[in-house]
Design an enzyme around this catalytic site. Sequence first.
Site, PDB file in Angstrom:
ATOM      1  N   GLU A  88       0.841  -1.265   0.038  1.00 13.76           N
ATOM      2  CA  GLU A  88       0.200  -0.134   0.064  1.00 13.76           C
ATOM      3  C   GLU A  88       0.901   1.206  -0.085  1.00 13.76           C
ATOM      4  O   GLU A  88       0.346   2.331  -0.292  1.00 13.76           O
ATOM      5  CB  GLU A  88      -0.939   0.024   1.397  1.00 13.76           C
ATOM      6  CG  GLU A  88      -2.009  -0.994   1.221  1.00 13.76           C
ATOM      7  CD  GLU A  88      -3.088  -0.718   0.222  1.00 13.76           C
ATOM      8  OE1 GLU A  88      -2.909   0.325  -0.397  1.00 13.76           O
ATOM      9  OE2 GLU A  88      -3.949  -1.524   0.060  1.00 13.76           O
ATOM     10  N   GLU A 119       7.580 -21.868   7.973  1.00 17.49           N
ATOM     11  CA  GLU A 119       7.871 -20.932   9.037  1.00 17.49           C
ATOM     12  C   GLU A 119       8.906 -21.543  10.002  1.00 17.49           C
ATOM     13  O   GLU A 119       9.132 -21.035  10.816  1.00 17.49           O
ATOM     14  CB  GLU A 119       6.566 -20.563   9.814  1.00 17.49           C
ATOM     15  CG  GLU A 119       5.851 -21.668  10.466  1.00 17.49           C
ATOM     16  CD  GLU A 119       4.563 -21.029  11.244  1.00 17.49           C
ATOM     17  OE1 GLU A 119       4.612 -21.190  12.586  1.00 17.49           O
ATOM     18  OE2 GLU A 119       3.928 -20.637  10.559  1.00 17.49           O
TER      19      GLU A 119
END
Length: 305
Positions: A88, A119
Site C-alpha cells: 500500500e 515457517e
Amino acid sequence: MTNFLQERGHLLTEQVNPNSLNLDQLSSLELVELFNVEDQRAIDAVAAAKHELAEAIDCIAAGLSLGGRLFYIGAGTSGRLGVLDAAECPPTFCTPPELVQGIIAGGNDALVRSSEDLEDRAEDGEAAMVERNVSKNDAVVGITAGGTTPYVHGALKAAKTRGATTIFIACVPAEQVKADVDIDIRLLTGPEILAGSTRLKAGTVTKLALNILSTGTMVRLGKVYGNRMVDVAVTNNKLRDRALRILQDLTGLGRDAANSLLENSGKWVKLALLMHSTNLDKQAAEQLLSKHQGNLRAAIENCNS
C-alpha cells in the site's frame, strides 16, 4: 535466540478464552457482540505499546532518510499483513517498491495458499536477509503473533548481525518468548475467541500497529502535509480525483485550475502545492523541494532563504 519447544500451550495466544467457552451455542447476534467486545482489546494493546511504536517510527525514518529500507517479515497471517502494508505504500506515498518490502515464508504462493511448514525454517529467514543485502540503514520488523516462528527469528538474528535496526512484534509477553532485538513491541490482546486462531485479535492488532508504523514513518519523511497524502501516486481516476480535491482544498482553486496546476507539476501534488504557494516554475520548485529533502512545509516556510 529463543529455544523453540513443541509444547506451546503456555503462550498467551494459545490459551483458552473463558468468555467464549460456549461459542458454538451462541446466536449470530451474540457472536457478533462477543467479537466486538473482544476486539476492543486490540485498541488497548496498541495504547500500551505506544512508546515502543513511537521509537520504532523514529528509528525507521532515520534509516530511510539515509537511504535505508523497511522490511516486514513473517509467516502465515503475520507475513500476509506485512506484505499488504508494504504494497500500500507506493500508491499512498509514491514510494519506490523497494523502499518498503514485505517478505513472507514461502514467497508469493503463500499469500493465497497455506504453507505453515515453511515457517519452521530459521535458515530461510536468514537467507532472505542475505538475498536482500540488508545493512545498517535498513530496518527489519519481524512479525509473529505467538512469538516463536523460527523463520522470523532467523531473519532478525541475521539482520542484527548485518547492522540493521531490528524490531519485534508479537502478541505474547516478553517473559514467555524473549527476543534479542533493538525494539521489542508486545501487543497483548489475550486469548482468541477461537482458541489459537491468531488471525483474529492478534491479526487485527498487528494491522493496527503496521498502519501506525508505515504512516508515522512517512509523516516523519515529509510525505504528508497537514493530514493530506501529498505524495499520492496519480495512477487512476480515483487517485486523480483525490489529488484534485487536495489541490482545491488547500489552494482555493476551482477544478479546472487545479487540474492545470496538477498537469504542470507532472502530476505531483506536493510540487503543485509548492508552485502555487511560491509562484515558482516547475524546475525552481523541484530544486527548492530537493533542498529541503522533500518536506513541503519546510520548503514553503523557507522559500526565500
